[in-house]
Write an enzyme that holds these catalytic residues in place. Structure first.
Site, short mmCIF file in Angstrom:
data_model
loop_
_atom_site.label_atom_id
_atom_site.label_comp_id
_atom_site.label_asym_id
_atom_site.label_seq_id
_atom_site.Cartn_x
_atom_site.Cartn_y
_atom_site.Cartn_z
N PRO A 70 -8.62 -4.89 36.56
CG PRO A 70 -8.14 -2.80 37.48
CD PRO A 70 -8.90 -3.47 36.38
CG HIS A 71 -8.26 -9.40 39.32
ND1 HIS A 71 -8.29 -9.25 37.97
CD2 HIS A 71 -7.67 -10.58 39.56
CE1 HIS A 71 -7.75 -10.30 37.39
NE2 HIS A 71 -7.35 -11.13 38.34
CB ALA A 72 -4.75 -7.74 43.87
#
Lengths: 151, 518
Positions: free
Chosen positions: A65-67
């Site tokens: 997951p990343h942002a």
């Protein structure tokens, strides 16, 4: 680079998580406790939005997951080793290793080089295995620091 | 086989690079050569055109529009999306091999530009950045392409003055060199004549300078709209010079031309027209609209302003000379070759032509004040980049070295790259220092009969020490002001470069000692 990408207090070994969202939240809490994320809920929403675009389950039991988010103060990586694997949307099975990438919203390319290097390392099975074999948080952080070098 | 690939994903920090690594590893395992261009958030390094030319096929593992797709035109390709490349790189590669063997013609071959594998100029633009950062990146792209023109042209002109100083008898060289018609150079160049060499240097430099504003404007537009932006940008910049709008006009045309081209290239058009859009329609329409704007809407107000300023200056003649020096100095420092600067300069040069002037005529003193003030901006930027390197980008520091010579030679344009990249801070500081210089030059009573040359006509200047004092004071003032202003609000481009430098410095030591094992 003022702050290292990750450290022992950003690593959760033997993490118990019910599902993808729960695992993500636990890692976000580590980042928030370390002061690298200013607003845990806001950042969580950004990660969820990214995850909704396309699941970030990667081959070899990895969730990534990343942002890029304005709630992030320094480019950071939280690592979780899950007690029970959870589904991350990858076709080849659930994820046991979770890497949460938090990148600041600004466009500083040099920070992103490090994250790019991490993504490239994750493709290598030997790298994933060494993290799975690592006995404690400090070892995990040490492996990441050593192996993830911008090309 | 040899493949080139492009990977990209919505966030640009994970899949882009995993896909690249996966494809490269799968290629290695299967005995194929794979080169991947990662069009991610960390910026993308374009593939070497030679590698593209040598490739048998192309793999698009891209969820975003492929940048500069025309480079790959005509090659067999597969378009799989980034996720498939991450999860099944071996399958993707097999698909690509099959496509090459079948000789699948690329579906985009027809839409490609005229030069499929031409190397593509780099921009400093990161598509994911915020508006303010992107505006600065557009500016910096234009500035970085302009700097070599400033340096090469300016140094050629300065060398022309230096050679002229020696080649002509007396001290008339730097003035005489600009008066020799180009026709004489063409018809009667003599390799042993110092005067001819001086004219050659001067005219070549002047030709390079003719591009300054056009290159600035053209590459701002290019950064905004990619290749379709080049024509309206260059044309707009050239018109800006014609109507006397200078580099500030060029900044306007860069943005206007770029956005017009971007807008037009996004029109939904029938398939038959699409092929001629990038080559004919977009450049034609965007240039026409830019031309209309500059000639019709902006040209007249600028002409009116220049006319008004000129008659106002003429009316001022005979009033307080020191105030007049301050005013002329401020005008010289304001737009560095633009309309305001030109009014002040023309006012001074026109004065020189007055008949029957005595040695200490006011007209000579005005010329000295104007010349001294015109030297300030480049000299001050050179000084500022020397004493406070950290406040400037790498490109600016390099330009700062050339700016010493340009400033000494009274080539105000040497400061344009600084002013274009950061207009408010540089113009404010330039006006303050140049104004001080103009006032001091008047107060000490320096005079000069030459309209050009800067330090190279020092022998023609009365009270040369006073003149140098005026230049020194203005340089220090402007450099001081610009350092303070830039220090108040750091430039993110500069900070990013500084962190990159620091990262490169640290990565060189501990990381190298422990190479990563695969």
């Amino acid at each position: 680079m003022s702050l290292p990408l990750t450290s022992a207090d950003l690593v959760g070994v033997d993490l118990a998580a019910a599902d993808r969202d729960d695992a993500t939240r636990r890692l976000i809490d580590l980042l928030a406790a370390a002061g690298r994320v200013t607003d845990a809920d806001g950042f969580h929403a950004d990660v969820r939005a990214r995850e909704a675009q396309m699941a970030t389950g990667m081959p070899g039991g990895v969730g990534l997951p990343h942002a890029r988010s304005e709630h992030v103060t320094a480019p950071s990586l939280a690592v979780g080793k899950l007690r029970e694997p959870v589904d991350w949307g990858a076709p080849d099975g659930p994820a046991r290793l979770v890497f949460l990438i938090a990148a600041p919203a600004g466009g500083d390319a040099d920070h992103l080089q490090i994250l790019a290097a991490l993504a490239r390392r994750l493709v290598h099975e030997s790298f994933r295995q060494s993290l799975l074999d690592a006995p404690d948080a400090a070892t995990v952080a040490e492996i990441v620091q050593r192996e993830v070098v911008p090309s | 086989m040899k493949f080139v690939a492009v990977s990209s994903c919505p966030t640009g920090i994970a899949h882009t690079y995993m896909a690249a690594e996966a494809l490269e590893q799968a290629g290695k395992a299967a005995g194929h050569e794979v080169h991947v261009e990662t069009q991610g958030a960390a910026g993308s390094t374009p593939l070497d055109p030679a590698i593209i030319a040598a490739a048998d096929g192309v793999i698009y593992a891209a969820d975003l529009e492929v940048q500069a797709r025309e480079r790959f035109a005509g090659k067999p390709s597969v378009d799989v999306g980034v996720k498939k490349a991450v999860h099944d790189p071996t399958g993707v590669l097999a698909q690509a091999v099959a496509a090459v063997e079948a000789g699948v013609p690329a579906e985009d071959a027809a839409a490609a530009g005229a030069a499929p594998s031409a190397p593509r100029p780099a921009t400093k633009v990161d598509a994911n950045a915020g508006v303010g950062t992107r505006v600065r990146q557009w500016l910096m792209t234009g500035v970085s392409y302009m700097i070599p023109f400033v340096a090469a042209g300016g140094i050629l002109i300065a060398l022309g003055f230096m050679v002229a100083q020696v080649a002509w008898p007396g001290n008339e060289g730097p003035v005489a060199v600009t008066a020799v018609p180009v026709e004489d150079l063409i018809t009667s160049f003599s390799i042993t004549s110092g005067q001819d060499w001086a004219v050659l240097l001067y005219q070549t430099g002047a030709a390079a300078f003719g591009f300054l504003v056009a290159v600035l404007s053209g590459f701002i537009a290019y950064a905004i709209a990619d290749r379709p932006g080049l024509v309206p940008g260059f044309v707009g910049g050239a018109i800006s010079v014609v109507i006397g709008a200078g580099f500030l006009g060029g900044l306007v045309t860069g943005f206007v031309g770029g956005f017009l081209a971007l807008w037009i290239s996004r029109w939904k058009v029938p398939k038959g027209v699409r092929g001629v859009m990038p080559v004919v329609v977009t450049p034609l329409l965007s240039s026409l609209l830019t031309g209309f704007l500059m000639f019709v809407l902006i040209g007249r107000p600028i002409a009116n302003v220049m006319e008004g300023l000129t008659s106002w200056l003429n009316g001022l003649s005979g009033s307080n000379l020191v105030l007049m020096g301050a005013l002329l100095g401020a005008m010289m420092g304001f737009d560095l070759g633009g309309p305001i600067n030109k009014v002040a300069y023309t006012f001074a040069v026109t004065g020189l032509a007055t008949g029957g002037l005595t040695g200490d005529a006011v007209q000579y003193r005005i010329m000295a004040a104007v010349m001294a003030a015109g030297m300030i901006a480049p000299l001050a930027m050179a000084l500022a980049t020397t004493v406070r390197r950290a406040l400037f980008t790498h490109a600016e520091r390099e330009n700062g070295k050339a700016a010493w010579l340009l400033g000494l030679s009274f080539i105000s344009e040497g400061a344009i790259p600084f002013a274009a990249a950061d207009p408010w801070r540089v113009i404010v500081s330039s006006v303050v220092g140049s104004s001080a210089t103009g006032a001091i030059a008047m107060a000490v009573g320096s005079g000069v009969r030459a309209p050009h040359g800067g330090i190279w006509v020092l022998p023609l200047i009365s009270n040369p020490l006073g003149f140098l004092l005026a230049v020194a004071v203005g340089t220090v003032v402007t450099a001081g002001v610009v350092v303070v202003l830039k220090g108040l609000r750091p430039n993110p481009v500069v900070q990013a470069e500084r962190e990159a430098d620091a990262a490169a410095a640290t990565a060189g030591t501990p990381a190298a000692a422990q190479p990563a094992t695969a």
